[in-house]
Write an enzyme that holds these catalytic residues in place. Structure first.
Site, PDB file in Angstrom:
ATOM      1  N   ASP A  42       0.986  -1.147  -0.180  1.00  0.00           N
ATOM      2  CA  ASP A  42      -0.016   0.038   0.046  1.00  0.00           C
ATOM      3  C   ASP A  42       0.828   1.323  -0.082  1.00  0.00           C
ATOM      4  OD1 ASP A  42      -2.467   1.569   0.128  1.00  0.00           O
ATOM      5  OD2 ASP A  42      -3.205   0.265   1.651  1.00  0.00           O
ATOM      6  N   ASP A  75      -9.947   3.641  -3.554  1.00  0.00           N
ATOM      7  CA  ASP A  75     -10.780   2.192  -3.264  1.00  0.00           C
ATOM      8  C   ASP A  75     -12.205   2.155  -3.674  1.00  0.00           C
ATOM      9  OD1 ASP A  75      -8.406   2.134  -1.667  1.00  0.00           O
ATOM     10  OD2 ASP A  75      -9.420   1.977   0.250  1.00  0.00           O
TER      11      ASP A  75
HETATM   12  C1  GLA Z   1      -5.879   1.243   1.320  1.00  0.00           C
HETATM   13  C2  GLA Z   1      -5.991   0.327   0.364  1.00  0.00           C
HETATM   14  C3  GLA Z   1      -7.272  -0.701   0.832  1.00  0.00           C
HETATM   15  C4  GLA Z   1      -7.092  -1.072   1.955  1.00  0.00           C
HETATM   16  C5  GLA Z   1      -6.884  -0.275   3.073  1.00  0.00           C
HETATM   17  C6  GLA Z   1      -6.350  -0.752   4.478  1.00  0.00           C
HETATM   18  O1  GLA Z   1      -6.888   2.282   1.612  1.00  0.00           O
HETATM   19  O2  GLA Z   1      -6.322   1.122  -0.857  1.00  0.00           O
HETATM   20  O3  GLA Z   1      -7.449  -1.517  -0.601  1.00  0.00           O
HETATM   21  O4  GLA Z   1      -6.018  -2.239   1.782  1.00  0.00           O
HETATM   22  O5  GLA Z   1      -5.776   0.702   2.623  1.00  0.00           O
HETATM   23  O6  GLA Z   1      -6.142  -0.039   5.275  1.00  0.00           O
END
Ligand code: GLA
Length: 680
Positions: free
Chosen positions: A183, A238
């Protein structure tokens, strides 16, 4: 929206680097804070060759807990083992699902005295190695998560791998991890390419084959530089479990088709199928479109508690075969006028997967041809419907009436076996399916032969709810329909007086025979809406029944602001300190439809960003009269006073109030339609 605001703020944090981190990353001074902007301006580099390690030659398939659990306590060892068991028991493993992946929150916030990561002993009492062993024993693989930053994304502050790349990668390898999602949070403003490349090298140094998933949300255009860094890269922010989010991500990912290939995939984020925020029809679209985009198929619902329908969607092997085709092409957009999308994907056997996707809220005819999707000239083609699991022949037209938000997914080939299949027929409908109770509505249906061969003994039927009257006023049968010819039937449809407003199902069916006598049937589900004539005079839209709504965060609220995601949690509608007692509270992307039955003249409102937001929201407002944009604002921000918006909607059957994100993505986009009124 507090939730999104926090996330945005978090991503903008740029901190000073410690000497230790600088040393590890071979830098001599702090990275420039404006890195993201600098990268965005750099000229597009040619795509680098894919990692030559034989991994992810087709898009990874599996599971990840994030979309169903986030950090909640039910994300634990028991869940992960349960999913692995279901993969085996339910045939998902055989269908290709392989990786069982842990997302954020699996670790303790602090490393141990040796700098090693420590699994949360409550969630994973046996540790990660034990989970890996369990998963491996079932012939599956295990994935894990961390961030290319000092901490992961969760506010509890779990350790990230920046400056610990080699040690963390080795720890993952020692546990038997097969997949890493890496990430982007708390990245200290350091160069993305450098951060992601360091982890690539660290993974490689372990000697263990580990699929490497880059998750920097498309911020630094990884499709331009990551082909030899990772096996897949997120292209967007997301996903969340609603139609607007899924659609907006799909639209960002579709134009990137040229960058995908074996070992290098665009990742439009994980699946929401089965999480409950969309209908099964919408989830079929989600799954169809992810497959035609050759996206990773990571199930994001808790399979221990989903419906059989969810298993049917996720387990559709003909659709999975589109995603997993070894040629590794991502489908490309052929056309998209008016929300009628045609997307085509070249397959290794020379056939084309074709998605006819209807973005709109009403049934649409979507049409293309074998030539337009790249097939060679031929007398006829085999057309396979991947959701109906039936084959037909077509003389070259590929078309269907596609239900609202639905997708017809086909595989079309120029082969010599077409003649053994019955001709494809296209079912069509003309006339409005907005029906006032007690009044006869006129509809015309059509059954058109698309095949090279004639359709024989054709009959059409239209069915509605048991207490409705559906009457044919012209023939419902035809002895023979040659290529391109249609059986058209006129109907009157009456919902009994007193039928409550709402959506009702109508079904158009055609049955016919192929020249050899094989019986075939084609079915088109349609939605009729029982509507109430609009009241004459001026009414507040916040008090009138609507036809349909979509909203980016929770439901549309009547006479309050949007609030948070629950229904009824809004505040007084307030734009720059001015409070409106009546109106509609929305969140971009939003659309509210009202039936106006050609009886109304104007819509007026005071529009703007609600004060319940911080400084980030920016939206634009539009009023549509049927297919025409009758009025719109420019982009309005939180700093601006309400703007008066007024539209002439004379003659419209349906009026639509649309709130867009103002073109800058969706963050805190709370829009108010203050004092919204309709005059009829
Ligand atoms: C980010 C990623 C998500 C998830 C969250 C976890 O937002 O893009 O897919 O992994 O972190 O905290």
């Amino acid at each position: 929206m507090r939730h999104l605001l926090t996330r945005t703020t978090r991503r903008r944090v740029v901190g000073a680097l410690t000497a230790g981190l600088l040393g590890t990353l071979g830098l001599t001074g702090p990275a420039p804070a404006a890195h993201a902007e600098a990268t965005a301006q750099a000229p597009a580099a040619p795509a680098a060759p894919a990692l030559d390690d034989g991994l992810a030659l087709t898009p990874p398939m599996g599971f990840n807990n994030w979309n169903s659990t986030h950090c909640r306590a039910e994300f634990n060892e028991e869940m992960v083992k349960g999913i692995a068991d279901i993969f085996v028991e339910k045939g998902l493993k055989d269908a290709g699902y392989q990786y069982v992946n842990l997302d954020d929150c699996w670790a303790l916030p602090a490393r141990d005295a040796n700098g090693k990561l420590v699994p949360d002993p409550v969630r994973f009492p046996g540790g990660i190695k034990a989970v890996a062993d369990y998963v491996h024993a079932r012939g599956l693989k295990l994935g894990i998560y961390t961030s290319a930053g000092t901490k992961t994304c969760n506010s509890a502050g779990f350790p990230g791998a920046l400056g610990h790349e080699y040690s963390d990668a080795q720890q993952f390898a020692d546990w038997g991890v097969d997949y890493l999602k890496y990430d982007n949070c708390n990245n200290q403003g350091m160069d993305a390419k450098l951060r992601y490349t360091t982890m690539r090298d660290a993974l490689k140094a372990t000697g263990r084959p580990i699929v490497y998933s880059i998750c920097e949300w498309g911020e630094n255009k990884p499709w331009e530089w990551a082909a030899d860094v990772g096996h897949l890269w997120r292209t967007t922010g997301d996903i969340s479990d609603n139609w607007g989010s899924m659609l907006s991500i799909m639209k960002q990912n579709l134009p990137l088709a040229q960058y995908a290939g074996p070992g290098q995939w665009n990742d439009p984020d994980m699946l929401e199928v089965g999480n409950g925020g969309m209908t099964d029809n919408e989830y079929r679209t989600h799954f169809s479109m992810w497959s035609i985009m050759a996206a990773p198929l990571l199930i994001g619902s808790d399979l221990r508690s989903v419906s059989e329908e969810t298993f049917d969607i996720l387990g559709n092997r003909e659709v999975i075969a589109v995603d997993q085709d070894p040629l590794g092409k991502q489908g490309a957009v052929v056309s998209s006028e008016g929300g009628r999308w045609v997307v085509a994907k070249e397959m290794k056997d020379g056939s084309r997967a074709v998605a006819l996707f209807n973005e709109t809220g009403s049934a649409q005819r979507i049409a293309t041809t074998a030539g337009a999707v790249g097939l060679p000239e031929a007398d006829a083609y085999t057309l396979r419907d991947l959701w109906q699991h039936k084959s037909y022949n077509t003389a070259g037209t590929i078309s269907a009436t596609v239900p609202a938000r639905g997708t017809v997914l086909l595989r079309v080939s120029a082969d010599d076996k077409w003649a053994k299949n019955p001709p494809a027929v296209e079912l069509g409908l003309e006339g409005s399916t907005l029906i006032e109770a007690g009044k006869a509505a006129a509809l015309t249906t059509s059954v058109t032969d698309l095949g090279r061969t004639p359709a024989k003994r054709v009959s059409a039927s239209l069915g509605g709810p048991a207490d409705w009257t559906v009457k044919a006023n012209s023939p419902t049968t035809a002895g023979v329909l040659p290529t391109g010819r249609a059986l058209r039937t006129k109907w009157t449809v009456t919902a009994p007086a007193g039928t409550p407003p709402g959506s009702y199902e109508l079904t158009l069916k055609a049955s016919y025979r192929s020249p050899s006598g094989t019986r075939a049937e084609s079915v088109l589900p349609l939605t009729a809406s029982v509507v109430v004539a609009p009241p004459s005079g001026t009414s507040y839209l916040g008090d009138l029944p609507w036809l349909s709504t979509t909203n980016g965060w929770g439901p549309v609220e009547r006479n309050t602001s949007n609030g948070e995601s629950a229904a009824g949690d809004g505040n007084p509608l307030t734009i720059n300190d001015v409070v409106y007692a009546k109106g509609l509270g929305v969140h971009a992307e939003s659309s509210i439809e009202y039936y106006t039955g050609k009886a109304c003249e104007t819509v007026t409102a005071q529009v703007g960003v609600d004060d319940e937001e911080g400084s980030e929201g920016s939206v634009a407002f539009e009023i549509w009269a049927d297919g025409t944009k009758a009025a719109s604002t420019g982009v309005l921000t939180n700093a601006q006073a309400a703007q008066a918006l007024s539209a002439d909607v004379t003659g419209a059957q349906v009026v639509r109030l649309v709130t867009t994100d103002g073109g800058d993505g969706i963050t805190s986009d709370h829009g108010d339609w203050g004092d919204a009124r309709l005059t009829c």
